[in-house]
Design an enzyme around this catalytic site. Structure first.
Site, PDB file in Angstrom:
ATOM      1  N   TYR A   4       0.842  -1.188   0.000  1.00  0.00           N
ATOM      2  CA  TYR A   4       0.000   0.000   0.000  1.00  0.00           C
ATOM      3  C   TYR A   4       0.882   1.245   0.000  1.00  0.00           C
ATOM      4  CZ  TYR A   4      -4.388   2.150  -0.367  1.00  0.00           C
ATOM      5  OH  TYR A   4      -5.415   2.882  -0.895  1.00  0.00           O
ATOM      6  N   ARG A  47      -8.242  10.502  -8.186  1.00  0.00           N
ATOM      7  CA  ARG A  47      -7.460  11.199  -7.162  1.00  0.00           C
ATOM      8  C   ARG A  47      -6.709  10.151  -6.343  1.00  0.00           C
ATOM      9  NH1 ARG A  47      -8.616  12.528  -1.462  1.00  0.00           N
ATOM     10  NH2 ARG A  47      -8.516  10.345  -1.872  1.00  0.00           N
ATOM     11  N   LYS A 104      -5.738  -2.434  -1.489  1.00  0.00           N
ATOM     12  CA  LYS A 104      -6.643  -2.258  -0.353  1.00  0.00           C
ATOM     13  C   LYS A 104      -7.278  -3.600   0.031  1.00  0.00           C
ATOM     14  CE  LYS A 104      -7.976   1.502   1.837  1.00  0.00           C
ATOM     15  NZ  LYS A 104      -7.871   2.933   1.873  1.00  0.00           N
ATOM     16  N   GLU A 144     -13.232   4.361  -3.363  1.00  0.00           N
ATOM     17  CA  GLU A 144     -11.855   4.708  -3.012  1.00  0.00           C
ATOM     18  C   GLU A 144     -11.265   5.653  -4.052  1.00  0.00           C
ATOM     19  OE1 GLU A 144     -10.311   3.436  -0.286  1.00  0.00           O
ATOM     20  OE2 GLU A 144      -8.367   4.342  -0.709  1.00  0.00           O
ATOM     21  N   ASP A 145     -10.667   6.733  -3.572  1.00  0.00           N
ATOM     22  CA  ASP A 145      -9.894   7.635  -4.422  1.00  0.00           C
ATOM     23  C   ASP A 145     -10.691   8.234  -5.591  1.00  0.00           C
ATOM     24  OD1 ASP A 145      -7.831   7.451  -2.704  1.00  0.00           O
ATOM     25  OD2 ASP A 145      -6.486   6.324  -3.996  1.00  0.00           O
ATOM     26  N   ASP A 173     -13.849   5.167   2.153  1.00  0.00           N
ATOM     27  CA  ASP A 173     -12.782   5.106   3.162  1.00  0.00           C
ATOM     28  C   ASP A 173     -12.033   6.428   3.311  1.00  0.00           C
ATOM     29  OD1 ASP A 173     -11.225   3.559   5.088  1.00  0.00           O
ATOM     30  OD2 ASP A 173      -9.574   3.939   3.698  1.00  0.00           O
ATOM     31  N   ASP A 174     -11.856   7.144   2.208  1.00  0.00           N
ATOM     32  CA  ASP A 174     -11.122   8.422   2.283  1.00  0.00           C
ATOM     33  C   ASP A 174     -11.848   9.392   3.203  1.00  0.00           C
ATOM     34  OD1 ASP A 174      -9.302   7.566   0.201  1.00  0.00           O
ATOM     35  OD2 ASP A 174     -11.009   7.812  -1.144  1.00  0.00           O
ATOM     36  N   ASN A 224       0.046  12.640   3.639  1.00  0.00           N
ATOM     37  CA  ASN A 224       0.978  11.630   3.110  1.00  0.00           C
ATOM     38  C   ASN A 224       1.510  12.072   1.753  1.00  0.00           C
ATOM     39  OD1 ASN A 224       0.415   9.640   5.174  1.00  0.00           O
ATOM     40  ND2 ASN A 224      -1.579   9.386   4.210  1.00  0.00           N
TER      41      ASN A 224
END
Ligand code: NAD
Length: 545
Positions: free
Chosen positions: A97, A150, A168, A239-240, A262-263, A402
């Site tokens: 990850y 993203r 993930k 996700e993303d 999740d974000d 991050n």
């Protein structure tokens, strides 16, 4: 591909990652499955295989090569892959990850070897159910889907984003024992705005600009309908996706299907948990905190929304709770006189004088904690941390952006500038820091503490929806597992080595909520923790004879 374990013989068995044991096939299995001659004669134990694989892995010269090695192993022998990753999670999580998976996605078209997961593209409009019917497994528990717009902090990576759902879902299995045969990574290829990819003849996605507006929404609607027709009990994790779609799609589907983002929600839960642990150190109540966020995107707004719910649980009204969450974005303090605010920021635009930057806002608002989710490194400067330390005995300083280079400040800076009083957590891992003769162990607010356990609980009881209450319960459970020893070192999360214990506890707490709220679609088992643990996949070779 057949799901019948006995039927698969010869090379078909060796080439099926779910049933291949490689050199660990026993003498009896080699006879039964017609493998004699197809393997070298010596039989190895799973331990010996893992030892050999670990040595091979460590010999790889770069993180990207390590990633390629692990994906190759996953393609050959899933049990061995999960054994290796589970036993060495702290070492391998940054490879499967973030941050390495980000690099892998950037290079995906060029390191491409064999496909994993399912691609649904803009060209599949009208036939998405047919595309889904090609997935070889009838039983799917968890789907992670991205449209690649993203990816981590790296922007639009289009169809190359497939590395994210793949990675993930590996974490779902490694951290919470979700059966890998029941996971499905999906990339929605709706085009890309990435000019470099559009010009790259080897790019694996459709070389066209992104679908927007109604056509995009129709495609997602068709996708969700098709998913739930084939897999009525599956949980879908978004996700993303970019901000413009992430909040919208979450609100559109969260009460219709079993889905979450999740974000937004996973990040919120892990951060709330860190705050609960911080309060065990500083001794306040959540409802008494005033939190100032730097960055008003998916992470920031998601965290604040969950904190508002958690403060309301402690007796505040929604308006009172919102008044305790403040935002600074790239244009200064988010406040009510601003006319440039996106919809998701408006609930936090309070009546207050404009403040041009974070330092001014800290001085004017006197928060008890600052939470960095701006994706911009170095934004928690020395004057800001010093101001927080002047205002608070133990200021909360969470630098969550991050990768490491984007962290709002380093662990060492937070401890040094606050005279060792900051309660610090970060998005990327930092090494322990020695300051004034004391060793501080910074906590990493890693979403992997939360989403695998939430998924485990949801899947185990076939929950109809994933609710905020579940994420609050997950946050409380995680905080309750932080030991006094951890806290004494400034650490607000448990060691990642305890992740399967953490996930089992979160799974149980989430399942408990599902039963309490009438969302479970199974009978409540007598011993819920034992039931949850029994659902967890173990990376050991099954004796199929
Ligand atoms: P996002 O793109 O949705 O939001 C980022 C926000 O920061 C945007 O609103 C942007 O306008 C704002 N911003 C940009 N520059 C700024 C500046 N100079 N000053 C103030 N605000 C600025 O991204 P996101 O999903 O919210 O993620 C943000 C960061 O949080 C990323 O670095 C991500 O890695 C990190 N994150 C950490 C965790 C974790 O620690 N568990 C989880 C999720 C995201």
């Amino acid at each position: 591909m057949s799901d019948n374990k006995i039927e698969l013989t010869g090379v078909d068995r060796l080439h099926n990652p779910l049933y291949n044991h490689g050199t660990a096939f026993t003498e009896a299995e080699r006879d039964a499955y017609k493998l004699r001659g197809l393997l070298p004669p010596r039989v190895f134990s799973a331990e010996q295989q893992a030892e050999r694989s670990l040595a091979n892995y460590r010999r790889k010269p770069s993180d990207l090569e390590k990633y390629i090695y692990l994906i190759g192993l996953e393609d050959r022998n899933e049990t061995l892959f999960y054994r290796l990753v589970t036993d060495n999670l702290e070492e391998m999580m940054p490879i499967i990850y973030t941050p390495t998976v980000g690099k892998a996605c950037q290079e995906y078209a060029h390191i491409f070897r064999r496909p994993r997961g399912l691609y649904v593209s803009a060209n599949d409009k009208g036939r998405i159910a047919e595309v889904l019917s090609h997935w070889p497994h009838d039983d799917v528990d968890v789907i992670v889907v991205t449209d690649g717009e993203r990816i981590l902090g790296l922007g639009d990576l289009g169809a190359n984003g497939m590395g994210i759902p793949v990675g993930k879902l590996s974490l779902y299995t490694a951290c919470a024992g979700i059966n890998p045969a029941k996971t499905l990574p999906i990339t929605l290829d709706v085009g890309t705005e990435n000019g470099k990819f559009l010009a790259d003849p080897l790019y694996i996605g459709l070389p066209q600009r992104r679908l927007r507006g109604e056509v995009f929404d129709e495609l997602i609607d068709e996708f969700m309908t098709a998913v739930y027709e084939r897999y009525p009990n599956a949980m879908v994790q978004f996700e993303d996706f970019a901000n413009i779609n992430a909040f919208r799609l979450l609100h559109k589907y969260r009460n219709q299907y079993c889905t979450f983002n999740d974000d937004i929600q996973g990040t919120a839960s892990v951060t709330l948990s860190g705050i609960y642990s911080a309060l065990r150190l500083s001794g306040g109540k959540l409802a008494e905190q005033k939190l100032l966020f730097l960055g008003a995107g998916e992470a920031g707004i998601g965290i604040a929304d969950l904190i508002v719910s958690a403060m309301m649980d402690e007796g505040l009204t929604e308006a009172e709770a919102r008044q305790r969450c403040w935002f600074v974005d790239s244009r200064g303090l988010v406040e009510s006189s601003r006319t440039d605010l996106a919809v998701h920021k408006r609930p936090y635009a309070h009546d207050f004088a404009p403040q041009k930057d974070l330092l001014a806002a800290v001085q004017a608002l006197e928060p008890t904690g600052i939470i960095g989710v701006s994706g911009r490194g170095g934004m928690f400067t020395q004057p800001i941390v010093e101001a927080m330390a002047a205002l608070n005995e133990q200021p909360i300083v969470f630098a969550l952006s991050n990768p490491t280079a984007n962290s709002e400040c380093t662990a060492e800076e937070a401890y040094r500038w606050s005279g060792g009083r900051a309660i610090f957590a970060s998005g990327s891992p930092f090494n322990p820091v020695n300051f004034n003769g004391k060793t501080y162990v910074p906590g990493q607010g890693n979403n992997s503490y939360i989403f695998p356990g939430v998924g485990l609980g949801v899947v185990a009881v076939k929950a109809k929806h994933v609710t905020d209450e579940m994420f609050m319960a997950a946050a409380r459970t995680l905080a309750s597992l932080v030991k006094e020893d951890d806290l004494a070192q400034g650490r607000v999360y448990p060691s990642l080595q305890r992740i399967r214990e953490v996930s089992a506890a979160i799974g149980t707490a989430v399942a408990e909520i599902a039963f309490a709220k009438g969302l479970a679609r199974i009978e409540r088992p007598e011993n819920l923790p034992a039931f949850i643990e029994a659902q967890m996949y173990q990376p050991v070779y099954e004796d199929t004879l």
